[in-house]
Design a protein around this motif. Structure first.
Motif, mmCIF file in Angstrom:
data_model
loop_
_atom_site.group_PDB
_atom_site.id
_atom_site.type_symbol
_atom_site.label_atom_id
_atom_site.label_comp_id
_atom_site.label_asym_id
_atom_site.label_seq_id
_atom_site.Cartn_x
_atom_site.Cartn_y
_atom_site.Cartn_z
ATOM 1 N N GLU A 516 -12.916 -12.882 -12.456
ATOM 2 C CA GLU A 516 -12.033 -13.960 -11.684
ATOM 3 C C GLU A 516 -10.810 -13.531 -11.267
ATOM 4 O O GLU A 516 -10.133 -12.622 -11.818
ATOM 5 N N ARG A 517 -10.460 -13.813 -9.975
ATOM 6 C CA ARG A 517 -9.380 -13.264 -9.416
ATOM 7 C C ARG A 517 -8.005 -14.242 -9.933
ATOM 8 O O ARG A 517 -8.065 -15.419 -9.633
ATOM 9 N N ARG A 518 -7.254 -13.582 -10.685
ATOM 10 C CA ARG A 518 -6.200 -14.336 -11.317
ATOM 11 C C ARG A 518 -4.799 -13.621 -11.057
ATOM 12 O O ARG A 518 -4.267 -13.057 -12.173
ATOM 13 N N PRO A 519 -4.114 -13.784 -10.165
ATOM 14 C CA PRO A 519 -2.900 -13.109 -10.005
ATOM 15 C C PRO A 519 -1.748 -13.656 -10.790
ATOM 16 O O PRO A 519 -1.938 -15.070 -10.888
ATOM 17 N N ASP A 520 -0.778 -12.979 -11.017
ATOM 18 C CA ASP A 520 0.259 -13.561 -12.044
ATOM 19 C C ASP A 520 1.068 -14.207 -10.788
ATOM 20 O O ASP A 520 1.668 -13.478 -10.038
ATOM 21 N N ASN A 521 1.407 -15.119 -10.839
ATOM 22 C CA ASN A 521 2.220 -16.053 -9.782
ATOM 23 C C ASN A 521 3.446 -15.561 -9.880
ATOM 24 O O ASN A 521 4.498 -15.755 -8.833
ATOM 25 N N ASN A 522 4.349 -14.984 -11.046
ATOM 26 C CA ASN A 522 5.538 -14.544 -11.168
ATOM 27 C C ASN A 522 5.758 -13.050 -10.713
ATOM 28 O O ASN A 522 6.803 -12.567 -10.751
ATOM 29 N N ASN A 523 4.429 -12.345 -10.450
ATOM 30 C CA ASN A 523 4.535 -11.095 -10.002
ATOM 31 C C ASN A 523 4.762 -10.899 -8.530
ATOM 32 O O ASN A 523 4.023 -11.524 -7.840
ATOM 33 N N LYS A 524 5.663 -9.983 -8.029
ATOM 34 C CA LYS A 524 5.864 -9.849 -6.813
ATOM 35 C C LYS A 524 5.074 -8.577 -6.259
ATOM 36 O O LYS A 524 5.528 -8.197 -5.007
ATOM 37 N N GLU A 525 4.767 -7.490 -6.988
ATOM 38 C CA GLU A 525 4.541 -6.145 -6.657
ATOM 39 C C GLU A 525 3.123 -6.061 -5.681
ATOM 40 O O GLU A 525 3.085 -5.088 -4.980
ATOM 41 N N GLY A 526 2.259 -6.958 -5.542
ATOM 42 C CA GLY A 526 1.446 -7.022 -4.752
ATOM 43 C C GLY A 526 0.250 -6.180 -5.241
ATOM 44 O O GLY A 526 0.113 -5.735 -6.429
ATOM 45 N N PHE A 527 -0.287 -5.392 -4.226
ATOM 46 C CA PHE A 527 -1.330 -4.350 -4.605
ATOM 47 C C PHE A 527 -0.574 -2.988 -5.058
ATOM 48 O O PHE A 527 0.396 -2.593 -4.310
ATOM 49 N N HIS A 528 -0.974 -2.788 -6.434
ATOM 50 C CA HIS A 528 0.084 -1.394 -6.849
ATOM 51 C C HIS A 528 -0.948 -0.604 -7.724
ATOM 52 O O HIS A 528 -1.241 -1.028 -8.715
ATOM 53 N N PHE A 529 -0.766 0.647 -7.441
ATOM 54 C CA PHE A 529 -1.118 2.011 -8.052
ATOM 55 C C PHE A 529 -0.213 2.288 -8.996
ATOM 56 O O PHE A 529 1.088 2.372 -8.761
ATOM 57 N N TRP A 530 -0.516 2.525 -10.023
ATOM 58 C CA TRP A 530 0.229 2.971 -11.217
ATOM 59 C C TRP A 530 -0.261 4.204 -11.993
ATOM 60 O O TRP A 530 -1.356 4.569 -12.078
ATOM 61 N N GLY A 531 0.649 4.963 -12.744
ATOM 62 C CA GLY A 531 0.430 6.374 -13.283
ATOM 63 C C GLY A 531 1.348 7.333 -12.995
ATOM 64 O O GLY A 531 1.624 7.355 -11.701
ATOM 65 N N ASN A 532 1.582 8.195 -13.797
ATOM 66 C CA ASN A 532 2.576 9.423 -13.630
ATOM 67 C C ASN A 532 1.818 10.363 -12.583
ATOM 68 O O ASN A 532 1.019 10.903 -12.938
ATOM 69 N N ARG A 533 2.389 10.396 -11.696
ATOM 70 C CA ARG A 533 2.114 11.456 -10.558
ATOM 71 C C ARG A 533 0.591 11.225 -10.317
ATOM 72 O O ARG A 533 -0.038 12.279 -9.866
ATOM 73 N N VAL A 534 -0.176 10.075 -9.816
ATOM 74 C CA VAL A 534 -0.966 9.775 -9.407
ATOM 75 C C VAL A 534 -1.418 10.066 -8.007
ATOM 76 O O VAL A 534 -0.346 9.758 -7.197
ATOM 77 N N GLU A 535 -2.439 10.885 -7.641
ATOM 78 C CA GLU A 535 -2.500 11.179 -6.372
ATOM 79 C C GLU A 535 -3.577 10.200 -5.611
ATOM 80 O O GLU A 535 -4.822 9.926 -6.451
ATOM 81 N N VAL A 536 -3.424 9.503 -4.766
ATOM 82 C CA VAL A 536 -4.355 8.533 -4.114
ATOM 83 C C VAL A 536 -4.941 9.248 -3.008
ATOM 84 O O VAL A 536 -4.640 9.524 -1.886
ATOM 85 N N LYS A 537 -6.159 9.925 -3.533
ATOM 86 C CA LYS A 537 -6.755 10.922 -2.487
ATOM 87 C C LYS A 537 -7.611 10.459 -1.095
ATOM 88 O O LYS A 537 -7.395 11.034 -0.220
ATOM 89 N N GLU A 538 -8.143 9.112 -1.459
ATOM 90 C CA GLU A 538 -8.739 8.456 -0.236
ATOM 91 C C GLU A 538 -8.302 6.896 -0.345
ATOM 92 O O GLU A 538 -8.460 6.594 -1.746
ATOM 93 N N LEU A 539 -8.027 6.390 0.539
ATOM 94 C CA LEU A 539 -7.714 5.031 0.641
ATOM 95 C C LEU A 539 -8.095 4.322 1.986
ATOM 96 O O LEU A 539 -7.658 4.738 2.962
ATOM 97 N N GLU A 540 -9.032 3.487 1.999
ATOM 98 C CA GLU A 540 -9.443 2.776 3.066
ATOM 99 C C GLU A 540 -9.591 1.122 2.967
ATOM 100 O O GLU A 540 -10.096 0.812 1.702
ATOM 101 N N VAL A 541 -9.097 0.420 3.955
ATOM 102 C CA VAL A 541 -8.982 -1.033 3.730
ATOM 103 C C VAL A 541 -9.790 -1.655 4.943
ATOM 104 O O VAL A 541 -9.729 -1.045 6.084
ATOM 105 N N TYR A 542 -10.591 -2.663 4.460
ATOM 106 C CA TYR A 542 -11.617 -3.213 5.324
ATOM 107 C C TYR A 542 -11.233 -4.796 5.541
ATOM 108 O O TYR A 542 -11.125 -5.412 4.688
ATOM 109 N N ALA A 543 -11.246 -5.238 6.613
ATOM 110 C CA ALA A 543 -10.990 -6.658 7.033
ATOM 111 C C ALA A 543 -12.510 -7.545 6.650
ATOM 112 O O ALA A 543 -13.520 -6.622 6.647
#
Length: 548
Positions: A516-543
């Motif tokens: 279920e989609r349950r965002p934290d209403n008090n959180n402001k970070e939106g989409f957020h990759f996390w982890g020490n020195r993580v590389e996002v090798k590929e990222l594609e967004v679709y409408a």
């Protein structure tokens, strides 16, 4: 004179509307397509019965609103035009005066535009839905029957709802197909096309669509059949139902959810039926007389059994048996006995439950297509529950052996338009690029992440963890998951975000999960990759385009 005039006007209006009120009863001469009912959850459920031209038709429980309605539900009465529908209610009869006929359902103008209406998952117009039933392809239509309470957004009054599609994407909801009767409410089951007229229900060159279902009462669950000669629009129940009543054999009321298919090598029908602690196999020559053959323990509800090629090789096949929870075994089947060779394994977790696959897919297509129930709430809506995305199931040889793989069907691609693509980003860079999509209603995101200095990493949406991968403990969102290359530092994900749900397919469908989609209403970070020195090798967004 004024008083007499008011009385005459009231009586005239009363007669013109063809509505007669007595204590606890209302009669309608049906001239419209729908009868609309006001619902209030402040009311207790009470019995409501329907008669058509004096003959018993239906008995359900309902929370009829005597005053303000929280929402409205409806009964499709298009087949009853010109007949008199008598409604009797055992609760507060004040709400009977609010029931009315119309060619539109109450709230029609806002239909499919509601705030929490999923935009690329099937939901019913009104009421509760759960297990998909009777999935079948016939004469150019995919049929989705499903467990449906048309009279409330919570579980009760099980009917078989019905929707059809030409493309597995856009669905047209039809009137309910099976209704509760004296044997019980209509629990889950399946449908087949009886091309050889084994049951004798066919008419000329028109083969019957035969539904096998569970009729559930407080005392027992029995199996019945019904047939349709109009492409599933209406069904006639077999006069000698039930065809299986096995409560005493198993000393259990839990005998339900028949899955039926034709086993060509032996020229007979097979029914897989969940009974007490596992799946039983029955066989029949005519869909009416069934013989018990065998039993496989370790499953609960909603059985499936089907054959798939391994790695697409038609000369190398295995049979897959699974239950409602998404666990499965692979093995062999001789038409009477399923012999497990491997398992149990899990290919999907989360909100999905009671998935079923389509029968009668043309040989020229050959896919095994599945739809599961999404146990997702839709706050404030006059409907509840949804269907997850249709997926194609295949068997693939992996480092751990033969495993079941699930990916969205190719037809769904028409809904998603690529709008942004990036390569080799840091997590901070990726987060900045995704900022413009924080307020997106629906979205699809494909990504591959590579860990380096971190042993865990992931991806959040307003504080909700969509991906939480711990390479050290080999877990993904708390469940054991090991990539095909056990030394790999990479993980790929195909993420589908609807208004109320999120579905994730990992590493080409080797594992999938939903939530279920349950965002934290008090959180402001939106989409957020996390982890020490993580590389996002590929990222594609679709409408995302709406199916409505």
């Amino acid at each position: 004179m004024k008083t007499s005039g008011k009385i005459a006007l009231t009586l005239c209006t009363f007669l013109l509307s063809h509505l007669l009120l007595t204590a606890g009863e209302v009669s309608l001469l049906i001239k419209k397509r729908y009868v609309n009912f006001p619902i209030s959850h402040t009311q207790e459920r009470k019995r409501m019965t329907f008669q058509v031209d004096g003959e018993p038709d239906l008995s359900i429980v309902i929370r009829l609103a005597p005053d303000e309605a929280a929402y409205w539900v409806f009964k499709d009465v298009s087949a009853l035009k010109g007949k008199t529908l008598k409604i009797t209610y055992e609760g507060n009869d004040k709400g009977l005066s609010k029931i009315y006929q119309s060619d539109e359902i109450e709230g029609q103008a806002n239909l499919y535009k509601e705030q929490n209406r999923p935009q690329f998952h099937f939901t019913s117009r009104r009421g509760w839905i759960n297990d998909p039933n009777g999935l079948i392809y016939h004469e150019g239509e995919y049929h989705l029957f499903y467990q449906h309470n048309p009279f409330e957004r919570d579980w009760e009054n099980m009917h078989w709802g019905h929707a059809v599609s030409k493309d597995l994407v856009h669905w047209t909801e039809l009137p309910d197909a099976l209704f509760p009767d004296h044997t019980g409410t209509m629990f889950s089951g399946s449908t087949v096309i009886d091309y050889h007229n084994t049951a004798g229900f066919n008419r000329g060159k028109t083969p019957a669509m035969v539904a096998a279902f569970t009729a559930a009462s407080s005392d027992r669950q029995v199996q019945g059949i019904a047939y349709s000669l109009d492409r599933g629009r209406t069904f006639t129940k077999y006069a000698k139902n039930p065809v299986i009543d096995s409560k005493e054999k198993w000393n259990s009321v839990d005998t339900r959810d028949p899955k039926v298919f034709w086993y060509a090598p032996s020229n007979h029908w097979v029914m897989v039926l969940n009974e007490r602690d596992g799946h039983s196999i029955y066989t029949s020559a005519n869909l009416k007389d069934w013989k018990y053959e065998s039993h496989t323990t370790g499953f609960w509800e909603c059985p499936e059994l089907f054959e798939l090629p391994v790695d697409g090789d038609p000369k190398h096949t295995k049979w897959v048996m699974y239950g409602a929870s998404g666990t499965y075994m692979t093995g062999n089947f001789d038409g009477k006995v399923f012999t497990p060779e491997t398992g149990k394994y899990c290919y999907t977790t989360g909100s999905i439950y009671a998935a079923q696959t389509f029968t009668n897919i043309p040989a020229t297509d050959g896919r095994r297509i599945q739809i599961g129930w999404g146990r997702i709430n839709h706050p404030g809506m006059p409907f509840n529950g949804m269907m997850m995305m249709p997926t194609e199931l295949t068997l693939r040889t992996t480092k751990d052996g033969i495993r079941l793989v699930s990916v969205p069907v190719r037809e769904a691609e028409v809904l998603f338009t690529p709008i942004r693509t990036w390569h080799s980003l840091s997590s901070d860079e990726a987060n900045r690029q995704l900022a413009e999509f924080y307020t997106a209603d629906c979205l699809r995101i494909q990504t591959t992440i590579k860990l380096s200095h971190a042993t865990d990493a992931g991806f959040n949406l307003f504080g909700q963890r969509i991906i939480s991968y711990d390479m050290n403990s080999t877990t993904l969102n708390g469940r054991f998951y090991s990539p095909q290359d056990p030394t790999s530092m990479e993980l790929s994900a195909d993420i589908y975000i609807d208004r109320t749900s999120i579905e994730v397919f990992i590493d080409g469908g080797l594992y999938s999960y939903s939530m279920e989609r349950r965002p934290d209403n008090n959180n402001k970070e939106g989409f957020h990759f996390w982890g020490n020195r993580v590389e996002v090798k590929e990222l594609e967004v679709y409408a995302v385009n709406s199916i409505w």
